[in-house]
Design a protein around this motif. Structure first.
Motif, PDB file in Angstrom:
ATOM      1  N   LEU A 181     -12.230  16.000  25.982  1.00 54.14           N
ATOM      2  CA  LEU A 181     -13.348  15.894  26.912  1.00 54.14           C
ATOM      3  C   LEU A 181     -12.827  16.031  28.332  1.00 54.14           C
ATOM      4  N   PRO A 182     -13.604  16.620  29.243  1.00 53.37           N
ATOM      5  CA  PRO A 182     -13.143  16.742  30.633  1.00 53.37           C
ATOM      6  C   PRO A 182     -13.109  15.382  31.320  1.00 53.37           C
ATOM      7  N   GLU A 183     -12.217  15.235  32.273  1.00 47.80           N
ATOM      8  CA  GLU A 183     -12.125  13.987  33.024  1.00 47.80           C
ATOM      9  C   GLU A 183     -13.431  13.681  33.753  1.00 47.80           C
ATOM     10  N   SER A 184     -14.170  14.721  34.103  1.00 43.96           N
ATOM     11  CA  SER A 184     -15.400  14.532  34.871  1.00 43.96           C
ATOM     12  C   SER A 184     -16.483  13.798  34.096  1.00 43.96           C
ATOM     13  N   ILE A 185     -16.295  13.592  32.803  1.00 46.14           N
ATOM     14  CA  ILE A 185     -17.320  12.900  32.026  1.00 46.14           C
ATOM     15  C   ILE A 185     -17.523  11.474  32.541  1.00 46.14           C
ATOM     16  N   GLY A 186     -16.514  10.927  33.175  1.00 46.68           N
ATOM     17  CA  GLY A 186     -16.628   9.581  33.734  1.00 46.68           C
ATOM     18  C   GLY A 186     -17.593   9.488  34.896  1.00 46.68           C
ATOM     19  N   GLN A 202      -8.858  14.163  19.520  1.00 42.29           N
ATOM     20  CA  GLN A 202      -7.640  13.439  19.193  1.00 42.29           C
ATOM     21  C   GLN A 202      -7.400  12.262  20.133  1.00 42.29           C
ATOM     22  N   ALA A 203      -8.091  12.263  21.266  1.00 43.06           N
ATOM     23  CA  ALA A 203      -7.960  11.186  22.250  1.00 43.06           C
ATOM     24  C   ALA A 203      -9.194  11.208  23.146  1.00 43.06           C
ATOM     25  N   LEU A 204      -9.403  10.108  23.856  1.00 39.35           N
ATOM     26  CA  LEU A 204     -10.483  10.028  24.833  1.00 39.35           C
ATOM     27  C   LEU A 204      -9.869   9.882  26.215  1.00 39.35           C
ATOM     28  N   PRO A 205     -10.398  10.591  27.214  1.00 37.23           N
ATOM     29  CA  PRO A 205      -9.845  10.440  28.569  1.00 37.23           C
ATOM     30  C   PRO A 205     -10.114   9.041  29.109  1.00 37.23           C
ATOM     31  N   GLU A 206      -9.214   8.526  29.906  1.00 37.12           N
ATOM     32  CA  GLU A 206      -9.401   7.188  30.456  1.00 37.12           C
ATOM     33  C   GLU A 206     -10.635   7.108  31.339  1.00 37.12           C
ATOM     34  N   SER A 207     -11.054   8.247  31.900  1.00 31.93           N
ATOM     35  CA  SER A 207     -12.228   8.252  32.770  1.00 31.93           C
ATOM     36  C   SER A 207     -13.504   7.887  32.018  1.00 31.93           C
ATOM     37  N   ILE A 208     -13.493   8.015  30.693  1.00 25.78           N
ATOM     38  CA  ILE A 208     -14.688   7.674  29.920  1.00 25.78           C
ATOM     39  C   ILE A 208     -14.988   6.182  30.032  1.00 25.78           C
ATOM     40  N   GLY A 209     -13.990   5.400  30.380  1.00 29.48           N
ATOM     41  CA  GLY A 209     -14.183   3.972  30.587  1.00 29.48           C
ATOM     42  C   GLY A 209     -15.048   3.653  31.792  1.00 29.48           C
ATOM     43  N   GLU A 210     -15.361   4.654  32.616  1.00 35.98           N
ATOM     44  CA  GLU A 210     -16.223   4.457  33.778  1.00 35.98           C
ATOM     45  C   GLU A 210     -17.704   4.582  33.426  1.00 35.98           C
ATOM     46  N   LYS A 230      -6.548   0.658  28.350  1.00 33.64           N
ATOM     47  CA  LYS A 230      -7.428   0.631  29.518  1.00 33.64           C
ATOM     48  C   LYS A 230      -8.901   0.803  29.128  1.00 33.64           C
ATOM     49  N   LEU A 231      -9.141   1.294  27.923  1.00 38.56           N
ATOM     50  CA  LEU A 231     -10.516   1.489  27.471  1.00 38.56           C
ATOM     51  C   LEU A 231     -11.080   0.269  26.750  1.00 38.56           C
ATOM     52  N   LEU A 232     -10.269  -0.759  26.561  1.00 39.50           N
ATOM     53  CA  LEU A 232     -10.719  -1.916  25.796  1.00 39.50           C
ATOM     54  C   LEU A 232     -11.945  -2.594  26.405  1.00 39.50           C
ATOM     55  N   PRO A 233     -11.990  -2.902  27.720  1.00 39.26           N
ATOM     56  CA  PRO A 233     -13.192  -3.553  28.275  1.00 39.26           C
ATOM     57  C   PRO A 233     -14.446  -2.699  28.085  1.00 39.26           C
ATOM     58  N   TRP A 234     -14.308  -1.399  28.274  1.00 45.21           N
ATOM     59  CA  TRP A 234     -15.439  -0.481  28.086  1.00 45.21           C
ATOM     60  C   TRP A 234     -15.886  -0.472  26.629  1.00 45.21           C
ATOM     61  N   PHE A 235     -14.923  -0.429  25.744  1.00 48.65           N
ATOM     62  CA  PHE A 235     -15.230  -0.366  24.314  1.00 48.65           C
ATOM     63  C   PHE A 235     -15.933  -1.631  23.853  1.00 48.65           C
ATOM     64  N   GLN A 236     -15.533  -2.769  24.395  1.00 47.85           N
ATOM     65  CA  GLN A 236     -16.117  -4.049  23.991  1.00 47.85           C
ATOM     66  C   GLN A 236     -17.554  -4.215  24.463  1.00 47.85           C
TER      67      GLN A 236
END
Length: 315
Positions: A181-186, A202-210, A230-236
């Motif tokens: 996914l592009p970083e801009s998705i955040g 295969q992975a999610l960009p860290e920006s998705i946590g935004e 770094k995605l844990l708070p977003w995922f929860q």
């Protein structure tokens, strides 16, 4: 003697004019068309904002690509908020033609209807030749878009301009071929539903946590093995999340980390190198520890956060 001279002059003249050379003349390289010239008279590049909507270029573009029905639908748009285009109406079966048709739709909407379209759905057909493999960056101009459906295609990537759809609330991308996914998705701060099922992620960009407004997430049927810490708070915070059918790392296949050893050596950062790939589990989803351990305090902070968690090391 005069006859021989006349015959000789005639031969010279014929040679000079090329009449005795029956092979075709070599064409000039300057006049040669490029190897990848479009098979159509109207190219995608000609569809720009300077063309009026009534221009025959638009009509010719869609007609040549067997998508006259989609062009007629575009012409009928009059303050419509919801648009649905089915690619099964294409008469051609080449993937590149399908992508061009999708780009033509995006550009037409971007130039003439950018502030009125709330919902856009482009549905792939049953055959691979009638599915999108890419999408035009012009999509980013649809400032009023709240729902975008590109499911059931063969998209391999998304344009970075997707991040400009700041009013987007629902994004449907299931059943494609997305590997990243592009970083801009955040930047989609208002996104509430995100469908990513049945792709190749295969992975999610860290920006998705935004995506702090996200409530529902579908990740099933991808190639995910673990997520960034770094995605844990977003995922929860997400209310509903489907993560089935991914090759997640399993505790059964990983060696346990000797936590006591780590505590005893917390002042020796060099000893952490062999434990770089540490993961822990939250609701059966592994998160890898990806902090930068620069100071002794970094190590202490991480150890405090991992208290009570069983940690594993990736081979």
């Amino acid at each position: 003697m005069k006859i021989i001279h006349a015959l000789f002059s005639l031969v010279i003249t014929l040679l000079a004019t090329g009449c005795l050379d029956h092979s075709p003349a070599l064409p000039s390289l300057e006049n040669q068309p490029e190897a990848a010239v479009s098979q159509f008279q109207t190219s995608l590049e000609e569809l720009n904002e300077e063309l009026p909507k009534e221009s025959p270029k638009w009509d010719q573009f869609f007609t040549e690509r067997g998508a006259i029905a989609l062009w007629q639908q575009l012409q009928r748009i009059n303050n419509e908020a919801q648009l649905v285009f089915s690619l099964k109406n294409l008469q051609f079966d080449q993937a590149d033609v399908t992508d061009e048709v999708g780009a033509g739709i995006a550009r037409h909407l971007a130039y003439y209807h950018k502030y009125q379209v709330n919902v856009l759905r482009i549905i792939g057909g049953s055959s691979p030749g009638k599915k999108l493999t890419s999408f035009d960056p012009a999509i980013g101009a649809l400032k009023s878009l709240q729902e975008l459906w590109l499911a059931d295609n063969q998209l391999q990537a998304l344009p970075e301009s997707i991040g400009k759809l700041t009013r987007l609330q629902e994004l449907w991308l299931a059943k494609n071929q997305l590997q990243a996914l592009p970083e801009s998705i955040g930047e989609l701060k208002g996104l509430q539903e995100l469908w990513l099922a049945d792709n190749q992620l295969q992975a999610l960009p860290e920006s998705i946590g935004e995506l702090t407004s996200l409530q529902d997430l579908w990740l099933d049927g991808n190639q995910l093995t673990c997520l960034s810490e770094k995605l844990l708070p977003w995922f929860q915070q997400i209310n509903y999340k489907n993560t089935d059918q991914n090759p997640w790392l399993s505790p059964d296949d990983l060696p346990l980390v000797d936590f006591g050893y780590l505590m005893a050596n917390q002042d020796n950062r060099h000893s952490w190198k062999e434990y770089e790939n540490i993961v822990y589990f939250e609701h059966e989803i592994p998160f890898y520890v990806d902090r930068q351990l620069v100071t002794e305090q970094d190590v202490n902070d991480m150890l405090n956060d991992l208290v009570g968690k069983q940690c594993y090391r990736v081979h």
